[in-house]
Scaffold this motif. Structure first.
Motif, PDB file in Angstrom:
ATOM      1  N   GLN A  44     -54.390  22.378  -7.700  1.00  0.00           N
ATOM      2  CA  GLN A  44     -53.883  23.338  -8.690  1.00  0.00           C
ATOM      3  C   GLN A  44     -55.032  24.004  -9.442  1.00  0.00           C
ATOM      4  O   GLN A  44     -54.999  25.218  -9.675  1.00  0.00           O
ATOM      5  N   TYR A  45     -56.049  23.245  -9.810  1.00  0.00           N
ATOM      6  CA  TYR A  45     -57.189  23.816 -10.528  1.00  0.00           C
ATOM      7  C   TYR A  45     -57.904  24.851  -9.659  1.00  0.00           C
ATOM      8  O   TYR A  45     -58.221  25.953 -10.116  1.00  0.00           O
ATOM      9  N   ARG A  68     -55.875  27.921  -9.376  1.00  0.00           N
ATOM     10  CA  ARG A  68     -55.888  28.664 -10.631  1.00  0.00           C
ATOM     11  C   ARG A  68     -57.161  29.494 -10.797  1.00  0.00           C
ATOM     12  O   ARG A  68     -57.120  30.614 -11.278  1.00  0.00           O
ATOM     13  N   GLN A 118     -53.534  16.544  -6.188  1.00  0.00           N
ATOM     14  CA  GLN A 118     -52.681  17.674  -6.551  1.00  0.00           C
ATOM     15  C   GLN A 118     -53.271  18.456  -7.724  1.00  0.00           C
ATOM     16  O   GLN A 118     -53.236  19.685  -7.734  1.00  0.00           O
ATOM     17  N   GLN A 119     -53.788  17.739  -8.707  1.00  0.00           N
ATOM     18  CA  GLN A 119     -54.392  18.416  -9.857  1.00  0.00           C
ATOM     19  C   GLN A 119     -55.622  19.211  -9.440  1.00  0.00           C
ATOM     20  O   GLN A 119     -55.860  20.310  -9.939  1.00  0.00           O
ATOM     21  N   ARG A 120     -56.380  18.681  -8.505  1.00  0.00           N
ATOM     22  CA  ARG A 120     -57.557  19.400  -8.007  1.00  0.00           C
ATOM     23  C   ARG A 120     -57.136  20.679  -7.281  1.00  0.00           C
ATOM     24  O   ARG A 120     -57.727  21.731  -7.475  1.00  0.00           O
ATOM     25  N   LEU A 153     -59.238  13.603 -11.816  1.00  0.00           N
ATOM     26  CA  LEU A 153     -58.096  14.406 -11.376  1.00  0.00           C
ATOM     27  C   LEU A 153     -57.577  13.905 -10.037  1.00  0.00           C
ATOM     28  O   LEU A 153     -58.349  13.536  -9.155  1.00  0.00           O
ATOM     29  N   SER A 154     -56.270  13.923  -9.867  1.00  0.00           N
ATOM     30  CA  SER A 154     -55.676  13.553  -8.584  1.00  0.00           C
ATOM     31  C   SER A 154     -55.842  14.716  -7.601  1.00  0.00           C
ATOM     32  O   SER A 154     -56.265  15.803  -7.968  1.00  0.00           O
ATOM     33  N   TRP A 192     -63.605  15.991 -13.312  1.00  0.00           N
ATOM     34  CA  TRP A 192     -63.119  16.195 -11.947  1.00  0.00           C
ATOM     35  C   TRP A 192     -62.788  14.871 -11.269  1.00  0.00           C
ATOM     36  O   TRP A 192     -61.799  14.758 -10.543  1.00  0.00           O
ATOM     37  N   THR A 222     -60.815  10.682  -5.227  1.00  0.00           N
ATOM     38  CA  THR A 222     -59.785  10.725  -6.267  1.00  0.00           C
ATOM     39  C   THR A 222     -59.561   9.318  -6.816  1.00  0.00           C
ATOM     40  O   THR A 222     -59.924   8.327  -6.166  1.00  0.00           O
TER      41      THR A 222
END
Length: 145
Positions: free
Chosen positions: A28-29, A32, A24-26, A21-22, A18, A66
């Motif tokens: 998105q996760y 999801r 945006q990736q966080r 992760l950037s 975790w 981040t």
């Protein structure tokens, strides 16, 4: 999606990796897996100040820790430290010039003792008035969570 209480949200722990992760990736996760982490929870009004502070610290740890944010904080720290070193060099230069002006005149044997006393007093006062406060104000590196 229903609003969750702070206790329900704070039981969720981020997965391995975790921290890498950037933002945006966080996002998105979390999208999801169907988890929404609001700034204010459904029980926000019923929480006391300590509970709100604990939740906000958890929220900041989840969202703001981040790689980009850590790189920014370290960059700011390096800029502050560079400025601090430049200022320390300036103070040392001023002390050296002042002592050079005191010692640069023609010396007689009797005046050496007076110059040594003046030098000791100047260095002591300079150390207390400048260097002590400069070392107290030295920037500290950002801490990692």
């Amino acid at each position: 999606m229903r609003l969750r209480t702070s206790a329900e949200l704070m039981t969720w722990q981020p997965p391995m990796g975790w921290r890498d992760l950037s933002y945006q990736q966080r996002a998105q996760y979390l999208q999801r897996i169907g988890l929404e982490i609001p700034l204010r929870t459904s029980d926000w009004g019923a929480m006391d100040w300590d509970q709100q502070a604990r939740y906000m610290a958890w929220h900041r740890r989840i969202w703001n820790d981040t790689p980009e944010e850590r790189a920014y904080k370290w960059g700011e720290y390096r800029k502050e430290l560079r400025a601090w070193w430049i200022l320390m060099g300036w103070w040392c230069l001023c002390l050296g010039v002042g002592l050079g002006l005191i010692w640069g005149k023609g010396l007689t044997h009797a005046s050496v003792a007076v110059l040594v006393v003046i030098t000791v007093i100047v260095v002591a006062v300079y150390t207390v008035s400048i260097f002590l406060f400069m070392f107290l104000s030295k920037p500290v590196p950002p801490h990692s969570s």
